[in-house]
Design a protein around this motif. Structure first.
Motif, PDB file in Angstrom:
ATOM      1  N   LEU A  26       0.843  -1.187   0.000  1.00  0.00           N
ATOM      2  CA  LEU A  26       0.000   0.000   0.000  1.00  0.00           C
ATOM      3  C   LEU A  26       0.881   1.240   0.000  1.00  0.00           C
ATOM      4  O   LEU A  26       1.983   1.231   0.559  1.00  0.00           O
ATOM      5  CB  LEU A  26      -0.897   0.034   1.239  1.00  0.00           C
ATOM      6  N   PHE A  27       0.394   2.318  -0.605  1.00  0.00           N
ATOM      7  CA  PHE A  27       1.064   3.613  -0.540  1.00  0.00           C
ATOM      8  C   PHE A  27       0.291   4.466   0.448  1.00  0.00           C
ATOM      9  O   PHE A  27      -0.921   4.629   0.329  1.00  0.00           O
ATOM     10  CB  PHE A  27       1.098   4.279  -1.914  1.00  0.00           C
ATOM     11  N   ILE A  28       0.994   5.009   1.438  1.00  0.00           N
ATOM     12  CA  ILE A  28       0.380   5.853   2.461  1.00  0.00           C
ATOM     13  C   ILE A  28       0.929   7.263   2.277  1.00  0.00           C
ATOM     14  O   ILE A  28       2.117   7.500   2.515  1.00  0.00           O
ATOM     15  CB  ILE A  28       0.685   5.336   3.880  1.00  0.00           C
ATOM     16  N   PRO A  29       0.093   8.201   1.803  1.00  0.00           N
ATOM     17  CA  PRO A  29       0.580   9.559   1.606  1.00  0.00           C
ATOM     18  C   PRO A  29       0.845  10.252   2.938  1.00  0.00           C
ATOM     19  O   PRO A  29       0.225   9.943   3.956  1.00  0.00           O
ATOM     20  CB  PRO A  29      -0.555  10.241   0.846  1.00  0.00           C
ATOM     21  N   GLY A  30       1.788  11.191   2.914  1.00  0.00           N
ATOM     22  CA  GLY A  30       2.095  11.971   4.097  1.00  0.00           C
ATOM     23  C   GLY A  30       3.571  12.280   4.196  1.00  0.00           C
ATOM     24  O   GLY A  30       4.374  11.880   3.359  1.00  0.00           O
ATOM     25  N   GLN A  31       3.933  13.012   5.227  1.00  0.00           N
ATOM     26  CA  GLN A  31       5.319  13.395   5.489  1.00  0.00           C
ATOM     27  C   GLN A  31       5.904  12.412   6.500  1.00  0.00           C
ATOM     28  O   GLN A  31       5.384  12.286   7.603  1.00  0.00           O
ATOM     29  CB  GLN A  31       5.377  14.810   6.066  1.00  0.00           C
ATOM     30  N   PHE A  32       6.976  11.726   6.117  1.00  0.00           N
ATOM     31  CA  PHE A  32       7.601  10.743   6.991  1.00  0.00           C
ATOM     32  C   PHE A  32       9.107  10.953   7.003  1.00  0.00           C
ATOM     33  O   PHE A  32       9.686  11.409   6.017  1.00  0.00           O
ATOM     34  CB  PHE A  32       7.289   9.315   6.513  1.00  0.00           C
ATOM     35  N   ASP A  33       9.719  10.594   8.111  1.00  0.00           N
ATOM     36  CA  ASP A  33      11.174  10.656   8.229  1.00  0.00           C
ATOM     37  C   ASP A  33      11.773   9.427   7.560  1.00  0.00           C
ATOM     38  O   ASP A  33      11.249   8.323   7.696  1.00  0.00           O
ATOM     39  CB  ASP A  33      11.572  10.716   9.708  1.00  0.00           C
ATOM     40  N   VAL A  34      12.880   9.600   6.885  1.00  0.00           N
ATOM     41  CA  VAL A  34      13.532   8.515   6.158  1.00  0.00           C
ATOM     42  C   VAL A  34      13.965   7.369   7.082  1.00  0.00           C
ATOM     43  O   VAL A  34      14.130   6.242   6.642  1.00  0.00           O
ATOM     44  CB  VAL A  34      14.722   9.066   5.329  1.00  0.00           C
ATOM     45  N   SER A  35      14.087   7.621   8.361  1.00  0.00           N
ATOM     46  CA  SER A  35      14.542   6.595   9.307  1.00  0.00           C
ATOM     47  C   SER A  35      13.559   5.440   9.459  1.00  0.00           C
ATOM     48  O   SER A  35      13.928   4.387   9.977  1.00  0.00           O
ATOM     49  CB  SER A  35      14.827   7.214  10.678  1.00  0.00           C
ATOM     50  N   ILE A  36      12.307   5.595   8.999  1.00  0.00           N
ATOM     51  CA  ILE A  36      11.351   4.496   9.154  1.00  0.00           C
ATOM     52  C   ILE A  36      11.470   3.445   8.066  1.00  0.00           C
ATOM     53  O   ILE A  36      10.896   2.370   8.184  1.00  0.00           O
ATOM     54  CB  ILE A  36       9.894   4.995   9.263  1.00  0.00           C
ATOM     55  N   VAL A  37      12.235   3.731   6.998  1.00  0.00           N
ATOM     56  CA  VAL A  37      12.398   2.768   5.912  1.00  0.00           C
ATOM     57  C   VAL A  37      13.092   1.515   6.434  1.00  0.00           C
ATOM     58  O   VAL A  37      14.086   1.581   7.143  1.00  0.00           O
ATOM     59  CB  VAL A  37      13.196   3.372   4.742  1.00  0.00           C
ATOM     60  N   GLY A  38      12.530   0.355   6.109  1.00  0.00           N
ATOM     61  CA  GLY A  38      13.064  -0.925   6.555  1.00  0.00           C
ATOM     62  C   GLY A  38      12.472  -1.410   7.863  1.00  0.00           C
ATOM     63  O   GLY A  38      12.602  -2.575   8.207  1.00  0.00           O
ATOM     64  N   GLY A  39      11.793  -0.536   8.581  1.00  0.00           N
ATOM     65  CA  GLY A  39      11.217  -0.910   9.864  1.00  0.00           C
ATOM     66  C   GLY A  39       9.851  -1.551   9.737  1.00  0.00           C
ATOM     67  O   GLY A  39       9.167  -1.427   8.724  1.00  0.00           O
ATOM     68  N   VAL A  40       9.461  -2.267  10.793  1.00  0.00           N
ATOM     69  CA  VAL A  40       8.140  -2.887  10.884  1.00  0.00           C
ATOM     70  C   VAL A  40       7.301  -2.033  11.822  1.00  0.00           C
ATOM     71  O   VAL A  40       7.745  -1.679  12.921  1.00  0.00           O
ATOM     72  CB  VAL A  40       8.240  -4.339  11.399  1.00  0.00           C
ATOM     73  N   HIS A  41       6.089  -1.684  11.375  1.00  0.00           N
ATOM     74  CA  HIS A  41       5.228  -0.782  12.130  1.00  0.00           C
ATOM     75  C   HIS A  41       3.787  -1.280  12.096  1.00  0.00           C
ATOM     76  O   HIS A  41       3.365  -1.903  11.115  1.00  0.00           O
ATOM     77  CB  HIS A  41       5.275   0.628  11.535  1.00  0.00           C
ATOM     78  N   PRO A  42       2.996  -0.986  13.140  1.00  0.00           N
ATOM     79  CA  PRO A  42       1.572  -1.304  13.094  1.00  0.00           C
ATOM     80  C   PRO A  42       0.855  -0.365  12.128  1.00  0.00           C
ATOM     81  O   PRO A  42       1.219   0.799  12.003  1.00  0.00           O
ATOM     82  CB  PRO A  42       1.092  -1.085  14.532  1.00  0.00           C
ATOM     83  N   LEU A  43      -0.144  -0.896  11.429  1.00  0.00           N
ATOM     84  CA  LEU A  43      -0.962  -0.107  10.502  1.00  0.00           C
ATOM     85  C   LEU A  43      -2.425  -0.393  10.781  1.00  0.00           C
ATOM     86  O   LEU A  43      -2.827  -1.554  10.898  1.00  0.00           O
ATOM     87  CB  LEU A  43      -0.642  -0.464   9.044  1.00  0.00           C
ATOM     88  N   THR A  44      -3.212   0.668  10.873  1.00  0.00           N
ATOM     89  CA  THR A  44      -4.660   0.553  11.010  1.00  0.00           C
ATOM     90  C   THR A  44      -5.305   1.113   9.757  1.00  0.00           C
ATOM     91  O   THR A  44      -5.031   2.249   9.373  1.00  0.00           O
ATOM     92  CB  THR A  44      -5.161   1.324  12.251  1.00  0.00           C
ATOM     93  N   ILE A  45      -6.136   0.287   9.114  1.00  0.00           N
ATOM     94  CA  ILE A  45      -6.877   0.701   7.922  1.00  0.00           C
ATOM     95  C   ILE A  45      -8.336   0.857   8.327  1.00  0.00           C
ATOM     96  O   ILE A  45      -8.947  -0.085   8.822  1.00  0.00           O
ATOM     97  CB  ILE A  45      -6.741  -0.336   6.787  1.00  0.00           C
ATOM     98  N   ARG A  46      -8.879   2.056   8.104  1.00  0.00           N
ATOM     99  CA  ARG A  46     -10.265   2.341   8.477  1.00  0.00           C
ATOM    100  C   ARG A  46     -11.061   2.793   7.262  1.00  0.00           C
ATOM    101  O   ARG A  46     -10.524   3.441   6.381  1.00  0.00           O
ATOM    102  CB  ARG A  46     -10.319   3.471   9.507  1.00  0.00           C
ATOM    103  N   GLY A  47     -12.352   2.462   7.269  1.00  0.00           N
ATOM    104  CA  GLY A  47     -13.276   3.016   6.292  1.00  0.00           C
ATOM    105  C   GLY A  47     -13.663   2.115   5.145  1.00  0.00           C
ATOM    106  O   GLY A  47     -14.553   2.458   4.383  1.00  0.00           O
TER     107      GLY A  47
END
Length: 121
Positions: A26-47
């Motif tokens: 999935l592509f998630i638009p927004g402003q993100f810091d480059v340090s999150i690349v490669g990391g595993v994160h929780p994602l909530t999809i709503r709607g």
């Protein structure tokens, strides 16, 4: 960092879907810091019609805030947990509407890509 994606319809969810590799992405638009690349994160999809989906994703690409039109800033994430109902819904929607798949990343219909990104002869 907890990520979220809110959509109004299943077809809007389809615009965030990237057919990439063996796992849905999935592509998630927004402003993100480059340090999150490669990391595993929780994602909530709503709607979507599937209700609220809580999953985990790996960030594999970042489009920083300086990207040029038609691109938008954001991140691409690969789903790492199995959600068969989500995978099936994305596959079925993309087969019905292939021109809408991934359009949030490119901001243009696939048939426009040839003219917009053609190489000089």
């Amino acid at each position: 960092m907890e990520l979220s994606l809110t959509v109004n319809t299943d077809y809007e969810l389809l615009t965030h879907y990237l057919e990439f590799g063996l796992r849905p992405a999935l592509f998630i638009p927004g402003q993100f810091d480059v340090s999150i690349v490669g990391g595993v994160h929780p994602l909530t999809i709503r709607g979507s019609s599937l209700g609220t989906i809580e999953t985990q994703v790996r960030v594999f690409l970042i489009a920083p805030s300086g990207v040029i039109d038609p691109f938008v800033p954001g991140i691409a994430v690969s789903l790492i947990l199995d959600h068969i109902e989500l995978f099936d819904a994305l596959t079925n929607l993309s087969m019905q509407n292939p021109q809408n798949t991934g359009s949030s990343l490119l901001q243009c219909a696939p048939e426009e890509l040839h003219d917009r990104f053609a190489l000089s002869p």
